[in-house]
Motif scaffolding. Structure first.
Motif, PDB file in Angstrom:
ATOM      1  N   VAL A   1       0.834  -1.202   0.000  1.00 26.20           N
ATOM      2  CA  VAL A   1       0.000   0.000   0.000  1.00 26.20           C
ATOM      3  C   VAL A   1       0.873   1.258   0.000  1.00 26.20           C
ATOM      4  O   VAL A   1       0.559   2.239  -0.676  1.00 26.20           O
ATOM      5  CB  VAL A   1      -0.955  -0.005   1.206  1.00 26.20           C
ATOM      6  N   GLN A   2       1.981   1.222   0.742  1.00 27.78           N
ATOM      7  CA  GLN A   2       2.869   2.384   0.775  1.00 27.78           C
ATOM      8  C   GLN A   2       3.390   2.745  -0.608  1.00 27.78           C
ATOM      9  O   GLN A   2       3.549   3.928  -0.926  1.00 27.78           O
ATOM     10  CB  GLN A   2       4.053   2.119   1.709  1.00 27.78           C
ATOM     11  N   ASP A   3       3.657   1.734  -1.428  1.00 22.42           N
ATOM     12  CA  ASP A   3       4.151   2.011  -2.784  1.00 22.42           C
ATOM     13  C   ASP A   3       3.174   2.876  -3.572  1.00 22.42           C
ATOM     14  O   ASP A   3       3.573   3.692  -4.403  1.00 22.42           O
ATOM     15  CB  ASP A   3       4.400   0.696  -3.533  1.00 22.42           C
ATOM     16  N   VAL A   4       1.872   2.684  -3.302  1.00 19.31           N
ATOM     17  CA  VAL A   4       0.849   3.468  -3.987  1.00 19.31           C
ATOM     18  C   VAL A   4       0.552   4.769  -3.241  1.00 19.31           C
ATOM     19  O   VAL A   4       0.368   5.831  -3.847  1.00 19.31           O
ATOM     20  CB  VAL A   4      -0.445   2.631  -4.137  1.00 19.31           C
ATOM     21  N   ALA A   5       0.506   4.691  -1.911  1.00 22.15           N
ATOM     22  CA  ALA A   5       0.057   5.836  -1.116  1.00 22.15           C
ATOM     23  C   ALA A   5       1.128   6.903  -0.920  1.00 22.15           C
ATOM     24  O   ALA A   5       0.795   8.093  -0.831  1.00 22.15           O
ATOM     25  CB  ALA A   5      -0.433   5.349   0.252  1.00 22.15           C
ATOM     26  N   ASP A   6       2.398   6.509  -0.833  1.00 26.49           N
ATOM     27  CA  ASP A   6       3.441   7.498  -0.556  1.00 26.49           C
ATOM     28  C   ASP A   6       3.474   8.631  -1.579  1.00 26.49           C
ATOM     29  O   ASP A   6       3.540   9.805  -1.197  1.00 26.49           O
ATOM     30  CB  ASP A   6       4.814   6.817  -0.464  1.00 26.49           C
ATOM     31  N   PRO A   7       3.428   8.338  -2.900  1.00 28.18           N
ATOM     32  CA  PRO A   7       3.405   9.458  -3.853  1.00 28.18           C
ATOM     33  C   PRO A   7       2.176  10.349  -3.678  1.00 28.18           C
ATOM     34  O   PRO A   7       2.257  11.567  -3.884  1.00 28.18           O
ATOM     35  CB  PRO A   7       3.384   8.753  -5.216  1.00 28.18           C
ATOM     36  N   LEU A   8       1.040   9.771  -3.285  1.00 25.70           N
ATOM     37  CA  LEU A   8      -0.156  10.580  -3.047  1.00 25.70           C
ATOM     38  C   LEU A   8       0.017  11.490  -1.848  1.00 25.70           C
ATOM     39  O   LEU A   8      -0.419  12.644  -1.854  1.00 25.70           O
ATOM     40  CB  LEU A   8      -1.366   9.659  -2.830  1.00 25.70           C
ATOM     41  N   MET A   9       0.684  10.985  -0.799  1.00 25.33           N
ATOM     42  CA  MET A   9       0.865  11.770   0.415  1.00 25.33           C
ATOM     43  C   MET A   9       1.887  12.892   0.237  1.00 25.33           C
ATOM     44  O   MET A   9       1.900  13.847   1.019  1.00 25.33           O
ATOM     45  CB  MET A   9       1.262  10.854   1.571  1.00 25.33           C
ATOM     46  N   GLN A  10       2.719  12.785  -0.778  1.00 30.03           N
ATOM     47  CA  GLN A  10       3.718  13.828  -1.016  1.00 30.03           C
ATOM     48  C   GLN A  10       3.101  15.094  -1.605  1.00 30.03           C
ATOM     49  O   GLN A  10       3.695  16.165  -1.522  1.00 30.03           O
ATOM     50  CB  GLN A  10       4.817  13.306  -1.956  1.00 30.03           C
TER      51      GLN A  10
END
Length: 305
Positions: free
Chosen positions: A249-258
């Motif tokens: 999930v982090q692989d997908v969510a991290d760019p969104l959170m940036q």
């Protein structure tokens, strides 16, 4: 299996000066029919399918949060994000990054704490307010202190809790594929807050998921001499399973959170990874599609049906 000390993980987008603790709210029922209703908060996070949570331009939505009013700027409605408010520490906030601009808000009805429950039409990223009322009360945390095992012959041991470092190393560092998260319970009921006098008896609840639960239990009892309650949960996700899901999930969510424009502000691990966001738009929902089976979406603005 050495994976490092695993724990339930919460990742939050932090943007600058100081925490937005004052904005924390959770879905609950508004009190007055004249205020926005409870329709959008009837389902807690995770109980609705993602499609039921998607908000499209022109939908009616509802939420509770802090309102920030600064002359010369649009009035701002803040999500309960553990991010930051621009302003002076201890002074009034000047803006919030995670939230929406307001149109039609009546500042005369805003309570002294700066929070409100608002309903309106979300259009072009602006909430056009149609009803407002007192903010929902913040939830009071509850805990299950009960031990899910009968007391052993002779009862639970008294005295100080033994050193539990070895137990934690076994569960979190050496064999996270065998176990779930450790819990501490209290056989004599909810403990008080006092640190004076005799401390309450404690029991570690160890939840085993491996098929060879006898070996996993022997390992636990070899590492810890205090009170232990063993629970066997075949088929449940282990700590290692949860960690793998979280990394996907982090692989997908991290760019969104940036990018604050996406409105994704918190990620927490567990059997399902919870993603908190300002609003679940169709575009954001599409970007989360690769990990949809692993996540629970927790949008702040909820569609009113």
């Amino acid at each position: 299996m050495g994976m490092g000390r695993l724990r339930p993980i919460v990742l939050a987008l932090a943007l600058a000066a100081f925490p937005l603790a004052a904005c924390a709210d959770a879905p609950a029922r508004p009190e007055a029919p004249a205020s926005p209703s409870s329709a959008s908060s009837a389902s807690p996070a995770g109980s609705a399918e993602a499609g039921d949570l998607v908000v499209r331009d022109g939908d009616t939505v509802e939420a509770s949060g802090r309102v920030v009013i600064v002359p010369g700027r649009p009035t701002r409605f803040c999500a309960p994000a553990p991010t930051t408010l621009e302003g002076t520490i201890g002074g009034p906030p000047k803006r919030c990054d995670m939230g929406v601009d307001l149109d039609g808000f009546d500042a005369r009805k805003l309570g002294p704490d700066g929070r409100a429950l608002l309903r309106g039409t979300l259009r072009g990223g602006v909430l056009h307010v149609s009803a407002q009322g007192p903010a929902r009360p913040e939830p009071v945390p509850t805990f299950d202190w009960q031990v899910p095992c009968p007391a052993p012959a002779g009862g639970w041991k008294n005295g100080d809790r033994p050193d539990d470092n070895g137990l934690h190393e076994l569960v979190y560092d050496e064999h996270p594929e065998w176990y779930r998260d450790l819990r501490v319970t209290y056989p004599d009921g909810e403990p008080g807050s006092s640190t004076d006098g005799p401390q309450p008896r404690t029991v570690f609840v160890v939840e085993i998921v491996t098929a060879d639960h006898d070996a996993a239990e022997r390992a636990v009892r070899s590492r810890y001499t205090g009170n232990i309650c063993i629970v066997v949960s075949p088929g449940a996700k282990s700590l290692a399973d949860q960690q793998r899901d979280l990394e996907r999930v982090q692989d997908v969510a991290d760019p969104l959170m940036q990018d604050p424009a996406n409105g994704v502000y918190e990620l927490s691990g567990g059997d399902r990874v919870e993603l908190s966001m300002v609003v679940l738009t169709p575009q954001l929902n599409d970007r989360l599609a690769p990990v949809r089976e692993l996540i629970t979406a927790n949008p702040w603005l909820r569609r009113v049906t």
